[in-house]
Design an enzyme around this catalytic site. Structure first.
Site, PDB file in Angstrom:
ATOM      1  N   GLU A   1     -56.871  32.698 136.400  1.00  0.00           N
ATOM      2  CA  GLU A   1     -55.540  33.279 136.316  1.00  0.00           C
ATOM      3  C   GLU A   1     -54.635  32.723 137.408  1.00  0.00           C
ATOM      4  OE1 GLU A   1     -56.352  37.772 134.589  1.00  0.00           O
ATOM      5  OE2 GLU A   1     -56.278  37.479 136.758  1.00  0.00           O
ATOM      6  N   CYS A   2     -53.453  32.262 137.033  1.00  0.00           N
ATOM      7  CA  CYS A   2     -52.387  31.853 137.947  1.00  0.00           C
ATOM      8  C   CYS A   2     -52.891  30.868 139.005  1.00  0.00           C
ATOM      9  CB  CYS A   2     -51.724  33.076 138.569  1.00  0.00           C
ATOM     10  SG  CYS A   2     -50.055  32.746 139.188  1.00  0.00           S
ATOM     11  N   GLY A   3     -53.230  31.336 140.204  1.00  0.00           N
ATOM     12  CA  GLY A   3     -53.768  30.428 141.205  1.00  0.00           C
ATOM     13  C   GLY A   3     -55.010  29.720 140.718  1.00  0.00           C
TER      14      GLY A   3
ATOM     15  N   SER B   1     -54.627  30.518 132.624  1.00  0.00           N
ATOM     16  CA  SER B   1     -53.348  31.095 132.231  1.00  0.00           C
ATOM     17  C   SER B   1     -52.603  31.598 133.454  1.00  0.00           C
ATOM     18  CB  SER B   1     -53.576  32.249 131.258  1.00  0.00           C
ATOM     19  OG  SER B   1     -52.396  32.986 131.043  1.00  0.00           O
TER      20      SER B   1
END
Length: 461
Positions: free
Chosen positions: A333-335, A436
């Site tokens: 996720e993200c990072g 994502s």
């Protein structure tokens, strides 16, 4: 089934962001601990950073409570589970007391959580340069919603004890001044583009917490706060499962945990454990090889600030890349998405090679690139479940993800912002790898963590 039990609780709200809610919660936590009480701490909203301070101060994981992401039943379940065995629960609100997902309703607000949990609410106000006006603000907040139990005021940025006395006199017995803090800029907590620095990055954090806890003992009426928190009998659902033994481990999932990756909803991790996963922490910065695991969960954080260290750890980058190519379930996720890319380009035009499982360049920007709640729908079968599976999450990022080519990469999600009906493709999948920008909260669909654990169990077998 419900009964009149439950631990004492208070919710610390504010007229807006930046008034000192976090400092107040931390100070109360330390002050009550000095009295020998066990404190559980919660944060309203999707924020990841404040909870790192709350966890450090309380000695136990801080749980997020978000009405839109989780729904009422999941909020209640998480609160009752996480507060079990505590003497008092302290909740920090989000933004202003009535601020939520809409200017027309309370959904997603601190007020909504306070009502669901029947929590007495204290409002923190910036009292700098103020005297009698504090009463107008405080009574306006109290009377705006008669269904909310606003019980007292906390004044921040006080000039002196004399100033505190003036404010106390301006209020009255039915809405008393319960405490306040003097101006102490040297003891404030540092901030950056996503909010506060994480607790792990904050120098002299134990000393700062000690200062605020001691100040709270001097400037707050802790006896009255305790009385307000404990005098009510709360309506609690009776949950026999709270005392059940955790399930036997069926697989091992590696959790990236270090200065670069530490944005996780504790409720998500609990759901993985309940589904049969043993969570194994590892550091993409410091560890030279992956632990023996059946899957990976790489959460958000600040990989751009540690891009050099992450890049220089070539051995673990290679291990993750080879594991992903061989079919290891990896959810990022993200990072974590940024880390799985080919490289990260920072704002000073430096480039740092990353894992390379997803063929994309991540570019950091000065301006915010996305912010807000979203709902994602999985468009084809994957490690999170069948096509059509939905879950809710949140985005908050300063980077963009630019695919170099689309060979073998398929957009997995159809994402809808909470506001409006427009959707867009997101979520990048290859083999059993998913990356994502959406920070998912799995209380919105408990099947998702169970499906992920099942995929890891299949990998193990």
């Amino acid at each position: 089934m419900e009964g009149k039990t439950g631990i004492p609780r208070i919710l610390i709200a504010g007229a807006s962001s930046g008034v000192g809610k976090t400092t107040t919660v931390l100070a109360l936590c330390k002050a009550f601990q000095k009295r020998g009480l066990k404190v559980s701490v919660f944060k309203c909203g999707p924020d990841y950073l404040d909870p790192t301070y709350h966890s450090f101060a309380s000695g136990s994981p801080c749980q997020n409570l978000d009405g839109w992401l989780m729904g009422r039943e999941a909020v209640l379940d998480t609160f009752h589970h996480a507060s079990r065995g505590s003497d008092i629960a302290i909740l920090e609100g989000v933004m202003g007391l009535f601020d939520g997902i809409s200017p027309k309703g309370e959904a997603g607000s601190s007020a909504e959580i306070a009502k669901w949990l029947e929590a007495p609410t204290f409002v923190v106000l910036n009292a700098g340069g103020m005297s009698r006006t504090i009463a107008a603000l405080a009574y306006g907040l109290k009377q705006y919603d008669p269904g909310l139990d606003v019980k007292g005021v906390i004044a921040n940025f006080l000039g002196s004890q004399s100033h505190r006395s003036i404010l106390s006199e301006a209020l009255s017995a039915d809405l008393p001044l319960l405490g306040g803090f003097p101006k102490s800029p040297e003891q404030s907590f540092p901030e950056r583009h996503l909010g506060l620095h994480s607790a792990e990055e904050t120098e002299s954090l134990p000393e700062k917490l000690e200062y605020w806890g001691t100040t709270c003992e001097e400037w707050f009426d802790l006896d009255q706060i305790w009385k307000i928190a404990s005098e009510k009998k709360y309506t609690e659902p009776i949950r026999p499962d709270l005392n059940s033994e955790p399930p036997k481990s069926k697989c091992r999932i590696g959790i990236a945990r270090d200065a670069a990756f530490h944005f996780y909803y504790e409720d998500n991790l609990r759901r993985l454990r309940n589904a049969g996963a043993e969570l194994i922490p590892f550091s993409p910065i410091a560890d030279r090889k992956l632990p023996e695991v059946d899957g990976l969960y790489i959460g958000g954080g600040y990989p751009e600030l540690y891009a050099r260290e992450l890049s220089e750890n070539e051995s673990i980058r290679t291990g993750i890349r080879e594991s992903g190519k061989s079919g290891l379930p990896i959810y990022a996720e993200c990072g974590g998405l940024m880390y799985l890319s080919q490289e990260i380009r920072t704002k000073d035009a430096s480039s740092f090679p990353m894992v390379g499982l997803l063929p994309a360049i991540v570019q950091m920007h000065d301006k915010l690139q996305a912010l807000g709640y979203v709902e994602a729908t999985v468009e084809e079968e994957c490690i999170l479940g069948q096509a059509g599976v939905r879950f809710r999450g949140h985005q908050f990022r300063y980077s963009s993800f630019n695919l170099l080519n689309e060979d073998g990469i398929r957009p997995l999600y159809r994402v809808r912002k909470r506001k409006g009906d427009q959707t867009f493709s997101e979520g990048y999948s290859q083999n059993n790898v998913i990356g994502s920008y959406v920070h998912a909260h799995w209380a919105s669909n408990p099947n998702v963590p169970e499906n992920f654990v099942s995929a890891c169990i299949r990998r193990k077998s």
